[in-house]
Design a protein around this motif. Structure first.
Motif, PDB file in Angstrom:
ATOM      1  N   SER A 171       0.817  -1.216   0.000  1.00  0.00           N
ATOM      2  CA  SER A 171       0.000   0.000   0.000  1.00  0.00           C
ATOM      3  C   SER A 171       0.850   1.266   0.000  1.00  0.00           C
ATOM      4  O   SER A 171       0.419   2.305  -0.517  1.00  0.00           O
ATOM      5  N   LEU A 172       2.059   1.188   0.541  1.00  0.00           N
ATOM      6  CA  LEU A 172       2.913   2.378   0.648  1.00  0.00           C
ATOM      7  C   LEU A 172       3.466   2.834  -0.693  1.00  0.00           C
ATOM      8  O   LEU A 172       4.046   3.919  -0.783  1.00  0.00           O
ATOM      9  N   SER A 173       3.270   2.021  -1.738  1.00  0.00           N
ATOM     10  CA  SER A 173       3.713   2.432  -3.079  1.00  0.00           C
ATOM     11  C   SER A 173       2.637   3.221  -3.816  1.00  0.00           C
ATOM     12  O   SER A 173       2.819   3.574  -4.986  1.00  0.00           O
ATOM     13  N   PHE A 174       1.534   3.532  -3.152  1.00  0.00           N
ATOM     14  CA  PHE A 174       0.443   4.279  -3.796  1.00  0.00           C
ATOM     15  C   PHE A 174       0.968   5.600  -4.341  1.00  0.00           C
ATOM     16  O   PHE A 174       1.636   6.361  -3.643  1.00  0.00           O
ATOM     17  N   ARG A 175       0.637   5.864  -5.612  1.00  0.00           N
ATOM     18  CA  ARG A 175       1.090   7.086  -6.273  1.00  0.00           C
ATOM     19  C   ARG A 175      -0.098   7.812  -6.908  1.00  0.00           C
ATOM     20  O   ARG A 175      -0.854   7.228  -7.681  1.00  0.00           O
ATOM     21  N   ALA A 176      -0.230   9.086  -6.592  1.00  0.00           N
ATOM     22  CA  ALA A 176      -1.257   9.927  -7.213  1.00  0.00           C
ATOM     23  C   ALA A 176      -0.647  10.973  -8.129  1.00  0.00           C
ATOM     24  O   ALA A 176      -1.369  11.777  -8.714  1.00  0.00           O
ATOM     25  N   ASP A 177       0.682  10.938  -8.271  1.00  0.00           N
ATOM     26  CA  ASP A 177       1.363  11.997  -9.032  1.00  0.00           C
ATOM     27  C   ASP A 177       1.650  11.608 -10.475  1.00  0.00           C
ATOM     28  O   ASP A 177       1.891  12.473 -11.310  1.00  0.00           O
ATOM     29  N   ARG A 178       1.623  10.296 -10.807  1.00  0.00           N
ATOM     30  CA  ARG A 178       2.068   9.874 -12.141  1.00  0.00           C
ATOM     31  C   ARG A 178       0.930   9.822 -13.155  1.00  0.00           C
ATOM     32  O   ARG A 178       1.160   9.885 -14.352  1.00  0.00           O
ATOM     33  N   MET A 179      -0.295   9.635 -12.675  1.00  0.00           N
ATOM     34  CA  MET A 179      -1.461   9.551 -13.555  1.00  0.00           C
ATOM     35  C   MET A 179      -1.304   8.462 -14.609  1.00  0.00           C
ATOM     36  O   MET A 179      -1.471   8.686 -15.802  1.00  0.00           O
ATOM     37  N   GLN A 180      -0.970   7.262 -14.155  1.00  0.00           N
ATOM     38  CA  GLN A 180      -0.845   6.119 -15.037  1.00  0.00           C
ATOM     39  C   GLN A 180      -1.889   5.062 -14.669  1.00  0.00           C
ATOM     40  O   GLN A 180      -2.272   4.919 -13.499  1.00  0.00           O
ATOM     41  N   LYS A 181      -2.315   4.310 -15.671  1.00  0.00           N
ATOM     42  CA  LYS A 181      -3.308   3.278 -15.433  1.00  0.00           C
ATOM     43  C   LYS A 181      -2.831   2.276 -14.385  1.00  0.00           C
ATOM     44  O   LYS A 181      -3.622   1.798 -13.564  1.00  0.00           O
ATOM     45  N   ALA A 182      -1.538   1.960 -14.403  1.00  0.00           N
ATOM     46  CA  ALA A 182      -0.998   0.990 -13.446  1.00  0.00           C
ATOM     47  C   ALA A 182      -1.232   1.422 -12.010  1.00  0.00           C
ATOM     48  O   ALA A 182      -1.416   0.584 -11.121  1.00  0.00           O
ATOM     49  N   ASP A 183      -1.227   2.740 -11.763  1.00  0.00           N
ATOM     50  CA  ASP A 183      -1.439   3.229 -10.400  1.00  0.00           C
ATOM     51  C   ASP A 183      -2.885   3.035  -9.955  1.00  0.00           C
ATOM     52  O   ASP A 183      -3.146   2.800  -8.767  1.00  0.00           O
ATOM     53  N   ILE A 184      -3.835   3.118 -10.896  1.00  0.00           N
ATOM     54  CA  ILE A 184      -5.225   2.823 -10.563  1.00  0.00           C
ATOM     55  C   ILE A 184      -5.374   1.335 -10.256  1.00  0.00           C
ATOM     56  O   ILE A 184      -6.023   0.942  -9.277  1.00  0.00           O
ATOM     57  N   VAL A 185      -4.750   0.488 -11.075  1.00  0.00           N
ATOM     58  CA  VAL A 185      -4.815  -0.958 -10.858  1.00  0.00           C
ATOM     59  C   VAL A 185      -4.215  -1.310  -9.499  1.00  0.00           C
ATOM     60  O   VAL A 185      -4.751  -2.147  -8.757  1.00  0.00           O
TER      61      VAL A 185
END
Length: 359
Positions: A171-185
């Motif tokens: 969970s600590l790898s959550f990213r809201a800055d890159r705006m990539q589909k992988a981050d939503i997945v």
């Protein structure tokens, strides 16, 4: 040299996050800035997850984070998970921390130097001459590969007590800055958890006898971009390629055949495949690739529903569920991870008299 499992445990962090709650928070974070979020948000409902657990509360994900505070949260959460999982496995085996001769630590979601088993040396009561084997970078394959590594060490050191501890704080790898589909997945799937196992060549005195075979791996060339981490000044950024379910459909059966041959087994010999449930579509793809009845991997789906994808420990959660259900016979542990790699471990579960005769 036969190698036996003496204790298997799992551990979860304190913060339980309902999937509906995670979706609502993700909509707040991504909704206005990521145009594709509304379309992708449907995967929260189809991922087969009801809840998962995190080392940090849900408000943490609405704040900006860099390397320092992400890794500080990792150190606090991972150490607690290590202790909980390891102590439970030792208790199940009837071992003391001071009896452990070797500890294998698997983790790919944070950095600790000295590594985690050294960080908790005093709390666990480990001796100062304990053999430490930290392993990084195996990702979702880490539970199976870690168990294989621990099995090999135990086989090479007859009588030694080997402790495997697998800890991930995805969970600590959550990213809201890159705006990539992988981050939503990742926001849809990722969770935190730990598992531990006690392994030795000494046969258990009572109860189920679980013997571990030699592990096997298959790594496909030119597949580095399927799964892994991007690393930048903010932290880890997940790599998830959309081809993973299709890749499983086309390649997993051949990899499994190689693992079966290496173990002198045939598909018909396997009473239960015990698999890492990367996601609902991956579970379906594994069933199809292995020509299993759709829905037969029920423990995999239950673990995914109740705890999410914890990366490396997840297969050991499934293994524990299968054992707790009283399943016996020849089994094969399976997981896929960055590399791109398939990892396998044959193991047999039977009552003491059957296992003793087979030995």
């Amino acid at each position: 040299m036969s190698v036996y499992l003496h204790g298997l445990s799992t551990a979860l962090p304190p913060h339980c996050l309902a999937q509906s709650e995670v979706r609502e928070r993700a909509e707040i974070i991504f909704g206005e800035t990521y145009p594709q979020f509304e379309r992708l948000s449907k995967t929260f409902d189809t991922a087969g997850i009801d809840r998962r657990y995190s080392v940090v509360p849900i408000d943490w994900f609405s704040e900006a984070h860099g390397w320092a505070d992400r890794n500080a949260a990792f150190m606090e959460g991972a150490k607690a998970l290590f202790i909980d999982a390891a102590q439970a496995a030792l208790d199940a085996a009837g071992w003391q921390g001071s009896e452990v001769d070797c500890v294998v630590t698997v983790c790919s979601t944070g950095l600790a130097t000295p590594s985690l088993e050294a960080q908790v040396l005093g709390e666990m009561g480990f001796r100062d001459d304990i053999m430490r084997v930290p392993i990084f970078g195996l990702g979702c394959a880490g539970g199976v590969s870690g168990l294989s590594t621990a099995q090999s060490i135990a086989a090479g050191r007859p009588g030694a007590k080997v402790l495997l501890v697998v800890v991930e704080t995805c969970s600590l790898s959550f990213r809201a800055d890159r705006m990539q589909k992988a981050d939503i997945v990742a926001a849809v799937l990722f969770a935190d958890g730990a598992a531990a196992a006690c392994i030795s060549t000494e046969a258990p005195g009572a109860g189920q006898v679980i013997s571990l075979g030699q592990g096997h791996q298959k790594t496909w060339p030119d597949t580095l971009d399927i799964m892994g981490w991007d690393v930048d000044e903010i932290g880890f950024g997940v790599i998830f390629d959309r081809s993973i379910p299709g890749f499983v459909n086309s390649e997993f059966a051949t990899a499994a055949e190689g693992a079966l041959r290496a173990a002198n087994l045939d598909h018909a010999d396997i009473d239960r495949y015990v698999c890492h449930p990367g996601g609902a579509k991956v579970v379906e793809a594994i069933e199809a690739a292995l020509h299993l009845e759709q829905g037969v991997l029920d423990a995999e789906r239950n673990v995914l529903r109740e705890a999410g994808n914890m990366s490396a420990p997840t297969m050991l959660f499934v293994m524990r569920a299968v054992l707790d259900a009283g399943k016996t016979g020849q089994m094969m542990g399976c997981a896929l991870g960055p590399g791109f790699t398939a990892s396998f471990l044959p193991f047999h579960v039977g009552p003491p008299q059957i296992e003793a005769e087979a030995a």
